[in-house]
Write a protein that holds these residues in place. Sequence first.
Motif, PDB file in Angstrom:
ATOM      1  N   VAL A 627       0.891  -1.330   0.437  1.00 50.34           N
ATOM      2  CA  VAL A 627       0.435  -0.006   0.437  1.00 50.34           C
ATOM      3  C   VAL A 627       0.951   0.919   0.236  1.00 50.34           C
ATOM      4  O   VAL A 627       0.408   1.730  -0.819  1.00 50.34           O
ATOM      5  CB  VAL A 627      -0.872  -0.212   1.091  1.00 50.34           C
ATOM      6  CG1 VAL A 627      -1.755   1.540   1.545  1.00 50.34           C
ATOM      7  CG2 VAL A 627      -2.145  -0.873   1.462  1.00 50.34           C
ATOM      8  N   GLU A 628       2.052   1.455   1.205  1.00 55.07           N
ATOM      9  CA  GLU A 628       3.036   2.127   1.230  1.00 55.07           C
ATOM     10  C   GLU A 628       3.073   2.399  -0.224  1.00 55.07           C
ATOM     11  O   GLU A 628       3.806   3.400  -1.238  1.00 55.07           O
ATOM     12  CB  GLU A 628       4.156   2.226   2.155  1.00 55.07           C
ATOM     13  CG  GLU A 628       3.582   2.194   3.401  1.00 55.07           C
ATOM     14  CD  GLU A 628       2.951   1.501   3.779  1.00 55.07           C
ATOM     15  OE1 GLU A 628       2.610   0.280   3.324  1.00 55.07           O
ATOM     16  OE2 GLU A 628       1.901   1.859   4.707  1.00 55.07           O
ATOM     17  N   GLU A 629       3.471   1.211  -1.423  1.00 60.67           N
ATOM     18  CA  GLU A 629       4.029   1.730  -2.700  1.00 60.67           C
ATOM     19  C   GLU A 629       3.262   2.142  -3.544  1.00 60.67           C
ATOM     20  O   GLU A 629       3.613   3.460  -4.021  1.00 60.67           O
ATOM     21  CB  GLU A 629       4.755   0.851  -3.004  1.00 60.67           C
ATOM     22  CG  GLU A 629       6.434   0.296  -2.077  1.00 60.67           C
ATOM     23  CD  GLU A 629       6.920  -1.353  -2.539  1.00 60.67           C
ATOM     24  OE1 GLU A 629       8.201  -1.690  -2.725  1.00 60.67           O
ATOM     25  OE2 GLU A 629       5.864  -1.545  -2.910  1.00 60.67           O
ATOM     26  N   LYS A 665      16.779   9.231  10.940  1.00 61.93           N
ATOM     27  CA  LYS A 665      16.292   7.354  11.014  1.00 61.93           C
ATOM     28  C   LYS A 665      16.716   6.618  10.397  1.00 61.93           C
ATOM     29  O   LYS A 665      16.702   5.189  10.841  1.00 61.93           O
ATOM     30  CB  LYS A 665      14.760   8.373  10.901  1.00 61.93           C
ATOM     31  CG  LYS A 665      14.135   8.314  12.808  1.00 61.93           C
ATOM     32  CD  LYS A 665      12.814   8.765  12.130  1.00 61.93           C
ATOM     33  CE  LYS A 665      11.629   9.171  13.152  1.00 61.93           C
ATOM     34  NZ  LYS A 665      10.345   9.766  12.741  1.00 61.93           N
ATOM     35  N   ILE A 666      16.638   6.474   9.123  1.00 63.48           N
ATOM     36  CA  ILE A 666      17.316   5.715   8.129  1.00 63.48           C
ATOM     37  C   ILE A 666      18.308   5.150   8.577  1.00 63.48           C
ATOM     38  O   ILE A 666      18.505   3.714   8.908  1.00 63.48           O
ATOM     39  CB  ILE A 666      17.243   6.255   6.844  1.00 63.48           C
ATOM     40  CG1 ILE A 666      15.401   6.293   6.862  1.00 63.48           C
ATOM     41  CG2 ILE A 666      17.836   4.955   6.368  1.00 63.48           C
ATOM     42  CD1 ILE A 666      15.573   7.482   5.022  1.00 63.48           C
ATOM     43  N   LYS A 715       9.849   1.700   4.431  1.00 65.47           N
ATOM     44  CA  LYS A 715       8.730   2.840   4.341  1.00 65.47           C
ATOM     45  C   LYS A 715       9.264   4.360   4.912  1.00 65.47           C
ATOM     46  O   LYS A 715       8.514   5.261   4.310  1.00 65.47           O
ATOM     47  CB  LYS A 715       8.435   2.397   6.331  1.00 65.47           C
ATOM     48  CG  LYS A 715       6.768   2.739   5.547  1.00 65.47           C
ATOM     49  CD  LYS A 715       6.382   1.741   7.147  1.00 65.47           C
ATOM     50  CE  LYS A 715       4.326   2.916   7.150  1.00 65.47           C
ATOM     51  NZ  LYS A 715       3.643   1.726   8.231  1.00 65.47           N
ATOM     52  N   LEU A 716      10.338   3.901   5.493  1.00 64.53           N
ATOM     53  CA  LEU A 716      11.129   5.598   5.703  1.00 64.53           C
ATOM     54  C   LEU A 716      11.852   6.065   4.576  1.00 64.53           C
ATOM     55  O   LEU A 716      11.781   6.875   4.320  1.00 64.53           O
ATOM     56  CB  LEU A 716      13.088   4.988   6.787  1.00 64.53           C
ATOM     57  CG  LEU A 716      11.409   4.869   8.564  1.00 64.53           C
ATOM     58  CD1 LEU A 716      12.801   4.559   8.982  1.00 64.53           C
ATOM     59  CD2 LEU A 716      11.353   6.423   8.707  1.00 64.53           C
ATOM     60  N   GLN A 717      12.417   4.597   3.405  1.00 63.90           N
ATOM     61  CA  GLN A 717      12.799   5.393   2.815  1.00 63.90           C
ATOM     62  C   GLN A 717      12.631   5.839   1.456  1.00 63.90           C
ATOM     63  O   GLN A 717      12.424   6.944   1.239  1.00 63.90           O
ATOM     64  CB  GLN A 717      14.019   4.010   2.466  1.00 63.90           C
ATOM     65  CG  GLN A 717      14.940   4.071   2.967  1.00 63.90           C
ATOM     66  CD  GLN A 717      15.822   2.388   2.457  1.00 63.90           C
ATOM     67  OE1 GLN A 717      15.223   1.074   2.020  1.00 63.90           O
ATOM     68  NE2 GLN A 717      17.354   2.653   2.339  1.00 63.90           N
ATOM     69  N   ASP A 722       9.598  10.531  -1.267  1.00 62.20           N
ATOM     70  CA  ASP A 722       8.863  11.269  -1.925  1.00 62.20           C
ATOM     71  C   ASP A 722       8.707  12.771  -0.991  1.00 62.20           C
ATOM     72  O   ASP A 722       8.345  13.280  -1.835  1.00 62.20           O
ATOM     73  CB  ASP A 722       6.863  11.116  -0.873  1.00 62.20           C
ATOM     74  CG  ASP A 722       5.965  11.061  -1.116  1.00 62.20           C
ATOM     75  OD1 ASP A 722       5.602  11.308  -2.389  1.00 62.20           O
ATOM     76  OD2 ASP A 722       4.850  11.071  -0.504  1.00 62.20           O
ATOM     77  N   ARG A 723       9.299  12.560   0.316  1.00 61.77           N
ATOM     78  CA  ARG A 723       8.838  14.377   0.323  1.00 61.77           C
ATOM     79  C   ARG A 723       9.704  15.249  -0.280  1.00 61.77           C
ATOM     80  O   ARG A 723      10.413  16.533  -0.367  1.00 61.77           O
ATOM     81  CB  ARG A 723       9.968  14.426   1.964  1.00 61.77           C
ATOM     82  CG  ARG A 723       9.366  15.477   3.223  1.00 61.77           C
ATOM     83  CD  ARG A 723       9.785  14.750   4.373  1.00 61.77           C
ATOM     84  NE  ARG A 723       9.369  14.520   5.321  1.00 61.77           N
ATOM     85  CZ  ARG A 723       9.184  13.962   6.684  1.00 61.77           C
ATOM     86  NH1 ARG A 723      11.042  14.785   6.746  1.00 61.77           N
ATOM     87  NH2 ARG A 723       8.709  12.954   7.496  1.00 61.77           N
TER      88      ARG A 723
END
Length: 780
Positions: A627-629, A665-666, A715-717, A722-723
């Motif tokens: 879903v995230e992708e 964080k990553i 997810k973080l990556q 995206d950001r």
Amino acid sequence: MKLEKEKHDKREKKKIKLSSKDREKEPNGKHKPSSKVKQSDSPSAVSSSAVKCEAGDGDMHEDVKADPSERAQHDGHEKSGSLEINNNIEKNNNKQKTQSKSSKERHNRKEKSEQTADVKPVDGDSNQADEGQGCESEATRKQETDEPQAAAPVKIKKKKVKDEKSPDDKNQPSGKKRKKQSPEHDKAEKSKNIERDEDDKKKKKAKKEDKKDQESDKWKWWEEGKLSDTQKWSSLEHKGPYFAPEYEPLPDNVCFCYDGQPVKLSPATEEIASFYAKMLDHEYTTKEVFQNNFFSDWKEEMTPKESELIQTLSKCDFSQIHKYFVEKSEERKNMTKEEKQVLKDEASRLTEEYGYCLLDGHREKIGNFKLEPPGLFRGRGEHPKMGKLKKRIQPEDVAINCSENSKIPEPPAGHRWKRVQHDNTVTWLASWLENIHGRPKYIMLNPSSKLKGEKDWQKYETARRLKMRVNSIRKQYRRDWKSREMKIRQRGVAIYFIDKLALRAGNEKDDESADTVGCCSLRVEHISLHRRLDGQEYVVEFDFLGKDSIRYYNKVPVEKQVFKNLKLFIKYKDPEDDLFDRITTINLNKTLNESMSGLTAKVFRTYNASTTLQDQLNKLTTEDMTVEEKILSYNRANRAVAILCNHQRAAPKTFEKSMQLLQEKIQKKKEQIEEAKKELKEAKKAHKDAPSDKSKKLLEKKEKAVQRLSEQLKKLQLQETDREENKVIALGTSKLNYLDPRITVAWCKKHQVPIEKIYNKTQRDKFAWAIDMTDENFQF
DNA sequence: GGTTGCACTTAGCATTTGCGTA
DNA sequence: TACGCAAATGCTAAGTGCAACC
């Protein structure tokens, strides 16, 4: 000929009004050297212009007007070939075009331009039959099964319950950590808990019922017929607008100083001073235009005595007033929860009282029920009226629109309305004239309302009709490029730009606004022609300020005939001349309307935006994605549209910092994975050496840990990508205004992405019609 | 055919809210 | 629980386009 003359005269008038001194300044107030002024001042510059192009069809000088280092490249844009968004928005958006010309020269230029006109009329336009009109109803109307709004209220509820604890409870440690108490105390606690639980349950139940009621009350206007195109409502009742609170004079210890001496100002003068003082931190107050406009409007409101004393703005000291408002703002921030709640309750009460109307028997939300408070006008870009005083709106300025048989809103005590009308062919509830431009402003319904939703739906249906006609329209404008009539050629090229680049129409603007343009108002200085550039042929380089003074910078390869036409259009013109001097948005739209009823320049933006979204979603989504992708894919498709429409934003102030935090964080997650992998290796070895149930369980546990951490990392990556890609791109504008929501809803349903992951509450309300009626097979 | 006023949509920035984290 | 941040919401400027009028 007449049209061209009028366009020229208008521009002339504007130039005279805006002093060349102001125009040659950078936004920071500093003068910038202007080679263009020099060029156009020289009589020999008549045919040379800021647009550089080859002499004849041979080799071309590849001239770029601005420093290339200022321009960030953005490639991979399908539609326009190479759309470039400048990352340094703040700097570039404020970039001002230098323009100065004496009226005599302008007059000469007009005459030269007339020489370029072929005026042999050629009947090249073909009228085409209209297609179906109005809103098509979807074949399948599925009821929404999810409850997208459920998440937020539950959370609020939780918090509320927490807040409702008695002060004693608040200080109690919770759960297991609690100290052992006496049996009596335990008993009392237990009963208290039961009481609380029951209370909680009751409240939850009430809330659930409320929600259910709201859901069932929700007006599914899209399942009903439309009144007519002209009649917007049958009955309309409302409370009228909410007026801005009266000015509260400053306390005696807060002084305005003039020339070092404290001066007690009259309330009216003090109020205006406070508007300026509040803005001291803002860049606006450093601008000369802002300062001058403010000071002259302020002077007009002063008493004769004040006006006599206060002669220059530079001697005015607003610092105490500024400090006072900063402190007040701090105080507000530091309010206790209870104090904040009082304010919140009051705001809810106001919304409840003024924020809704009754339209055809249904309760509808109003978009902006609060009248704009007085203040200083903040134009965008280099607006000549920035800093002027926006006066307080009085009931006597406000016209009310409601039904004749409804309860007419009461004006504030001692006042009366400007007028009360009962016009059901318009959608506004109240209107007034703003004093800066003398233009009307309105109180209208919220986007979630029937009136707005219906219009929105219709807009997308028109865009869908264009899809059916676009090929023949494209054929026609290609034919027009070769017309013997200059006007038709210009129109053909303009429509090509509007279609290919999603440019705005570019209406003529009044004299006293920022110098921004759209397609039809492009000037020669806004394009550069390159026979060859970056390995591509026939490249047009656009550089101009569009709506809201947002810079449009793009290098686009065009067809050879377009390129040739552009060369023809700029021949014998000066930089400040209109590129398309034979056309206006009115006749361009008239031609479009002849090709398809309801077609205007604006429709191309909607059509191209929605088509791009659908194509990109098809291209970027696969079933094996998480879903995230899929959400990342959606955002990328959305971003392609935002780039096409040139929807930019200033990079968030905290962008660098937050990216750094995310990267940290990553990194941390990667280290955790390494650690987990080590542990997994050890567990594997242990299990191999001495297999047992315990070792097997441990092994499984470690495997799961690595898997979980890897998913978190991914997810973080995705978030990071995206950001980063969204840094200067505003996705919201296209999502709200250009993308047919049915494309999104169908995509969500087809790919099992919860709609609330794409649309927030406001957006779901606005697009309720689409969410309700669309199934996964919808095609734009 | 052009001008003007009006009604409406589109737009980015400012402010507020509420969530995640230390 | 406080804090910091991103997301949501609010605000209002700035466009488009139509229709009445000259």
